[in-house]
Design a protein around this motif. Structure first.
Motif, short mmCIF file in Angstrom:
data_model
loop_
_atom_site.label_atom_id
_atom_site.label_comp_id
_atom_site.label_asym_id
_atom_site.label_seq_id
_atom_site.Cartn_x
_atom_site.Cartn_y
_atom_site.Cartn_z
N PHE A 137 -17.51 -30.01 -35.75
CA PHE A 137 -16.11 -30.40 -35.71
C PHE A 137 -15.38 -29.84 -36.93
CE2 PHE A 137 -17.88 -33.42 -32.82
CZ PHE A 137 -16.86 -33.68 -31.91
N VAL A 138 -14.24 -29.22 -36.69
CA VAL A 138 -13.37 -28.73 -37.75
C VAL A 138 -12.06 -29.50 -37.62
CG1 VAL A 138 -12.32 -26.71 -38.82
CG2 VAL A 138 -14.47 -26.48 -37.57
N VAL A 139 -11.78 -30.38 -38.55
CA VAL A 139 -10.71 -31.37 -38.40
C VAL A 139 -9.64 -31.17 -39.45
CG1 VAL A 139 -10.18 -33.83 -38.33
CG2 VAL A 139 -12.35 -33.01 -37.41
N ASP A 140 -8.40 -31.08 -39.00
CA ASP A 140 -7.24 -31.04 -39.87
C ASP A 140 -6.97 -32.46 -40.38
OD1 ASP A 140 -4.78 -30.86 -41.07
OD2 ASP A 140 -3.80 -29.80 -39.41
N LYS A 177 -27.62 -31.66 -33.36
CA LYS A 177 -27.10 -31.71 -34.72
C LYS A 177 -25.58 -31.82 -34.65
CE LYS A 177 -30.50 -29.24 -37.56
NZ LYS A 177 -30.69 -28.06 -38.45
N ILE A 178 -25.01 -32.55 -35.59
CA ILE A 178 -23.57 -32.71 -35.68
C ILE A 178 -23.13 -32.33 -37.08
CG2 ILE A 178 -21.71 -34.41 -35.79
CD1 ILE A 178 -22.22 -33.84 -33.01
N GLY A 179 -22.02 -31.57 -37.19
CA GLY A 179 -21.46 -31.22 -38.49
C GLY A 179 -19.97 -31.48 -38.50
N LEU A 180 -19.40 -31.65 -39.68
CA LEU A 180 -17.97 -31.93 -39.81
C LEU A 180 -17.39 -31.17 -40.99
CD1 LEU A 180 -15.42 -33.55 -39.03
CD2 LEU A 180 -16.25 -35.39 -40.53
N VAL A 181 -16.39 -30.33 -40.70
CA VAL A 181 -15.64 -29.62 -41.73
C VAL A 181 -14.22 -30.15 -41.70
CG1 VAL A 181 -14.72 -27.38 -42.45
CG2 VAL A 181 -17.06 -27.55 -41.59
N THR A 182 -13.66 -30.50 -42.85
CA THR A 182 -12.28 -30.96 -42.93
C THR A 182 -11.49 -30.06 -43.86
OG1 THR A 182 -12.72 -32.47 -44.77
CG2 THR A 182 -13.02 -33.34 -42.56
N PHE A 183 -10.18 -29.97 -43.62
CA PHE A 183 -9.34 -29.19 -44.52
C PHE A 183 -8.03 -29.95 -44.77
CE2 PHE A 183 -8.91 -27.63 -40.21
CZ PHE A 183 -7.54 -27.54 -39.98
N LEU A 233 -5.16 -24.17 -43.13
CA LEU A 233 -5.87 -23.92 -41.88
C LEU A 233 -6.85 -22.76 -42.00
CD1 LEU A 233 -6.32 -24.39 -38.88
CD2 LEU A 233 -4.25 -23.06 -38.40
N ALA A 234 -6.45 -21.68 -42.65
CA ALA A 234 -7.34 -20.51 -42.75
C ALA A 234 -8.62 -20.87 -43.50
CB ALA A 234 -6.61 -19.37 -43.45
N GLU A 235 -8.49 -21.68 -44.56
CA GLU A 235 -9.68 -22.09 -45.32
C GLU A 235 -10.64 -22.91 -44.46
OE1 GLU A 235 -6.76 -21.75 -46.54
OE2 GLU A 235 -7.15 -20.37 -48.20
N GLY A 236 -10.06 -23.75 -43.59
CA GLY A 236 -10.91 -24.55 -42.71
C GLY A 236 -11.69 -23.69 -41.73
N LEU A 237 -11.03 -22.68 -41.16
CA LEU A 237 -11.71 -21.78 -40.23
C LEU A 237 -12.78 -20.97 -40.93
CD1 LEU A 237 -8.62 -20.53 -38.18
CD2 LEU A 237 -10.22 -22.34 -37.57
N ALA A 238 -12.45 -20.47 -42.13
CA ALA A 238 -13.43 -19.68 -42.88
C ALA A 238 -14.64 -20.51 -43.26
CB ALA A 238 -12.77 -19.08 -44.12
N ARG A 239 -14.41 -21.78 -43.66
CA ARG A 239 -15.55 -22.63 -44.03
C ARG A 239 -16.42 -22.91 -42.80
NH1 ARG A 239 -16.86 -25.93 -48.29
NH2 ARG A 239 -15.74 -24.32 -49.44
N ALA A 240 -15.79 -23.09 -41.64
CA ALA A 240 -16.58 -23.30 -40.42
C ALA A 240 -17.44 -22.08 -40.12
CB ALA A 240 -15.65 -23.60 -39.25
N VAL A 265 -15.57 -27.43 -32.22
CA VAL A 265 -14.44 -28.24 -31.77
C VAL A 265 -13.43 -28.30 -32.91
CG1 VAL A 265 -13.69 -30.48 -30.91
CG2 VAL A 265 -15.94 -29.60 -30.26
N LEU A 266 -12.29 -27.62 -32.75
CA LEU A 266 -11.25 -27.55 -33.77
C LEU A 266 -10.13 -28.52 -33.39
CD1 LEU A 266 -9.84 -26.29 -36.24
CD2 LEU A 266 -9.01 -24.47 -34.72
N VAL A 267 -9.81 -29.46 -34.29
CA VAL A 267 -8.78 -30.46 -34.05
C VAL A 267 -7.63 -30.18 -35.02
CG1 VAL A 267 -8.28 -32.92 -33.91
CG2 VAL A 267 -10.58 -32.10 -33.41
N THR A 268 -6.49 -29.69 -34.50
CA THR A 268 -5.38 -29.28 -35.37
C THR A 268 -4.10 -29.18 -34.55
OG1 THR A 268 -4.60 -27.55 -36.87
CG2 THR A 268 -5.88 -26.85 -34.96
N ASP A 269 -2.94 -29.17 -35.25
CA ASP A 269 -1.67 -28.90 -34.59
C ASP A 269 -1.28 -27.44 -34.73
OD1 ASP A 269 -0.98 -28.78 -37.23
OD2 ASP A 269 0.36 -30.51 -37.21
#
Length: 680
Positions: free
Chosen positions: A503-506, A537-543, A576-583, A602-606
């Motif tokens: 999960f990549v969450v804004d 496995k589950i992972g979570l990236v936030t930005f 947003l770009a940093e979140g995508l790069a970290r993912a 799974v990217l959660v963002t506006d």
């Protein structure tokens, strides 16, 4: 000569020592599961106990360690004559590696010998080797589920059944089962936890004196193993004698009706499922009475047994950590206690228990600190943390973190819900699990192929079909086929694999944190629970603010994932770009660690980016990864930024309203053109 570290020389670990000794006294207790952080002497003490078990008499030449005084009538190497030659040997210590196959565990027909040599040969497995000894499974939580099921069934029945490939074999398999695990690497399912008789939580002592003593003893052992072991000979002999004495006393120990009712009341009071807890507690209490030299079970025996047999059974939800409410235990015991308990006889053992540990778990010996040495049991009686998510969407103000954008908020998650099955399209080859289609060592057979090296599992029909056209030129004259090594084919099987759901969450202020983050957290918690059941496995990236962070590294640990997610703060700008790069970095690292495990992003963002670098370039890093973009943009006027981002990533865009049914969205995301390929 390989010298084992002495059991008596292990510092602390009082509860673990008691749990192991009770199983050594009575195999009916059902084994021990040792939970704890790495480097806490879990493996050391298990191997040390095996050396203290009494020697066993076996029928000479029997591969299944039959007792000459009571041989197994169904032994595959039998029947054994009453006057069969006997021999004495030490109790076996068999270690089951994490990567063992089903054939290695239970045994099977050697099909290669049967086809090439015409010999029907059954090869016993590790369960046969462990009969009347100790079966040790390190990192049992990483063992494939089907192997754990076979292992625990044999431990419960005392018998191993092999029904496969024209083989029908039954043999005795009674052993002391000990499993160790680090909860940070993932949990066992509650059904499997329940099959272990006792459990002990261990952790390293924080007392400098205890830690120094551990290092001092270990250095002395490494420098001179034989000399160090010799200094503990008397203590080891006393322990072995006491175990033998308790075993002899065990059949005569009486369990009064008052104590049996007390056990039933305690188990009912903790709302454990089924009756296995009652049986284990009763057997452990009887073993504890024999260990104490008593011929009748007392309340103290029930207390000691309950503290070890109930912590892992009180879990009502996978998010609950094992533990026991000591005050509730004492209240239940007091409520049902009787005044007719016979007094405990004085203990003649000057050490007060195994290796100087107290007779009752958790009580320090006189003059020593309450915390034991490394790997000390933190106490199965320790109260468990509150479980379950908050019932409604609440927020809590916290101090700014310096990431910009004002004060942070922590949104609470609602109760997790059941999600439909997530599936990654295509056919993978990842670790066995319960989600996406994959070629696995276990599952339904879909075909055969030439093996690379020794055949892992011989496909009988494929082998016969490969050999049949050449029988005339090979000169076959009689019945049967002439098989050559090149005819052998191995089975190709299809099963299910576990995946990596990232999960990549804004978590920025633009996400209207209270409403959206509550929905997001609830969905991730629900999928985390589903992943626990399906071995993902589950992972979570936030930005947020000016950077992205890995809030939850890819893991199977439900407790760690739930705790990280519930405390996730929101607020600040949107990098947003940093979140995508970290993912992309997380997926790249995980591909190196586990190249066969396929990811789902799974990217959660506006779609808004108010800080950071080039979003288009970062999105291109994730193109080719099976992805879903959840569009969180709301209101009458929408810019469509998230939809545009989905196009750049080659992902499917869905609305925030559909997030509660996110599993169905991913399940229907079946475009084969977006099948996983190396893209990072």
């Amino acid at each position: 000569m390989n010298v084992t570290y002495p059991f008596s020389a292990v510092v602390g670990l009082d509860d673990l020592k008691l749990a192991l000794v009770l199983n050594a006294v009575s195999p009916r207790v059902g084994g021990v599961l040792v939970r704890g952080e790495k480097g806490t002497a879990k493996s050391t003490i298990v191997r040390a106990l095996a050396a203290q078990l009494p020697q066993v008499a076996v029928v000479a030449g029997c591969r299944f360690a039959c007792d000459p005084d009571a041989p197994d009538p169904g032994c595959p190497d039998g029947p054994h004559e009453p006057d069969a030659q006997r021999t004495q040997r030490s109790a076996a210590l068999v270690e089951l590696p994490v990567g063992a196959s089903e054939d290695r565990l239970v045994g099977s027909l050697d099909l290669e010998r049967a086809l090439v040599e015409g010999v029907k040969a059954f090869e016993p497995g590790l369960l046969a080797a462990a009969h009347r000894g100790v079966l040790y499974v390190d990192e049992v939580n990483l063992l494939h589920d089907h192997l754990v099921d076979l292992l625990l069934d044999a431990a419960a029945l005392g018998t191993c059944y092999v029904e496969r490939e024209s083989v029908s074999v039954r043999h005795a398999a009674r052993f002391l089962l000990v499993g160790t695990m680090n909860p940070e690497e993932g949990e066992l399912r509650p059904q499997l936890l329940d099959r272990f008789g006792l459990t002990v939580e261990v952790r390293a002592s924080r007392d400098p004196d205890d830690r120094a003593e551990v290092v001092r003893r270990r250095l002395a052992f490494d420098a001179d193993p034989a000399g160090f072991a010799a200094r503990w000979t008397e203590d080891e002999a006393a322990l072995a004698d006491r175990i033998a004495t308790a075993r002899a006393l065990l059949p005569g120990v009486r369990l009064p009706d008052a104590r049996l009712r007390q056990i039933a009341t305690v188990c009912a009071g903790f709302e454990v499922d089924g009756l296995r807890a009652d049986l284990v507690t009763a057997n452990a209490a009887i073993a504890h009475a024999a260990w104490q030299g008593r011929d009748v079970v007392t309340t103290e025996d029930v207390r000691a047994a309950a503290r070890l047999s109930l912590p892992h059974r009180r879990r009502r939800d996978p998010f609950d950590a094992p533990g026991l409410d000591e005050s509730l235990l004492e209240d239940l015991l007091e409520r049902t206690s009787q005044d007719d308990d016979p007094p405990s006889p004085p203990d003649d053992d000057p050490s007060g228990g195994p290796s100087g540990s107290p007779d009752e778990p958790g009580t320090p010996p006189p003059g020593q600190p309450s915390e034991a040495g490394p790997g000390e049991a933190s106490g199965p009686g320790a109260s468990a943390p509150s479980s379950g998510a908050d019932s409604g969407p609440q927020t809590e103000q916290v101090e700014p973190s310096g990431q910009g954008g004002g004060a942070e908020q922590v949104a609470a998650a609602a109760e997790p819900y059941r999600v439909p099955v997530l599936k990654v399209p295509g056919l993978g080859e990842g670790a066995s699990g319960r989600r996406s289609r994959a070629r696995t060592p276990h599952g339904r057979t879909t075909g055969s192929r030439l093996p690379e090296g020794r055949a892992a599992s011989v496909h009988l029909m494929g082998t016969l079909l490969a050999a049949a056209p050449y029988q005339r030129e090979r000169g076959r004259t009689g019945p049967g086929l002439l098989i050559r090594e090149g005819d052998l084919r191995e089975a190709v099987r299809e099963g299910r694999e576990g995946n990596l759901v990232l999960f990549v969450v804004d978590a920025s202020g633009s996400m209207a944190a209270r409403k959206r983050m509550t929905v997001v957290k609830t969905a991730v918690l629900s999928l985390l629970l589903d992943a626990y059941q399906r071995r993902d496995k589950i992972g979570l990236v936030t930005f947020r603010g000016s950077a992205a962070q890995v809030a939850l590294p890819p893991t199977s640990s439900v407790e760690a994932g739930a705790a990280r997610l519930r405390s996730l703060p929101t607020g600040g700008r949107t990098p947003l770009a940093e979140g995508l790069a970290r993912a992309a970095d997380v997926l790249r690292v995980e591909r190196l660690r586990d190249p066969a495990r396929r990811p789902l992003l799974v990217l959660v963002t506006d779609g808004r980016a108010t800080a950071g670098g080039d979003v288009d370039r970062a999105a291109a890093l994730l193109r080719g990864v099976t992805s879903v973009v959840v569009d969180c943009e709301t209101g009458p006027v929408r810019l469509g930024l998230a939809v545009r981002l989905a196009g750049l990533m080659g992902a499917e865009a869905v609305a925030l309203d559909a997030l509660s049914d996110l599993g169905a969205l991913v399940r229907d995301h079946r475009s084969e053109g977006r099948a996983y390929r190396k893209a990072v």
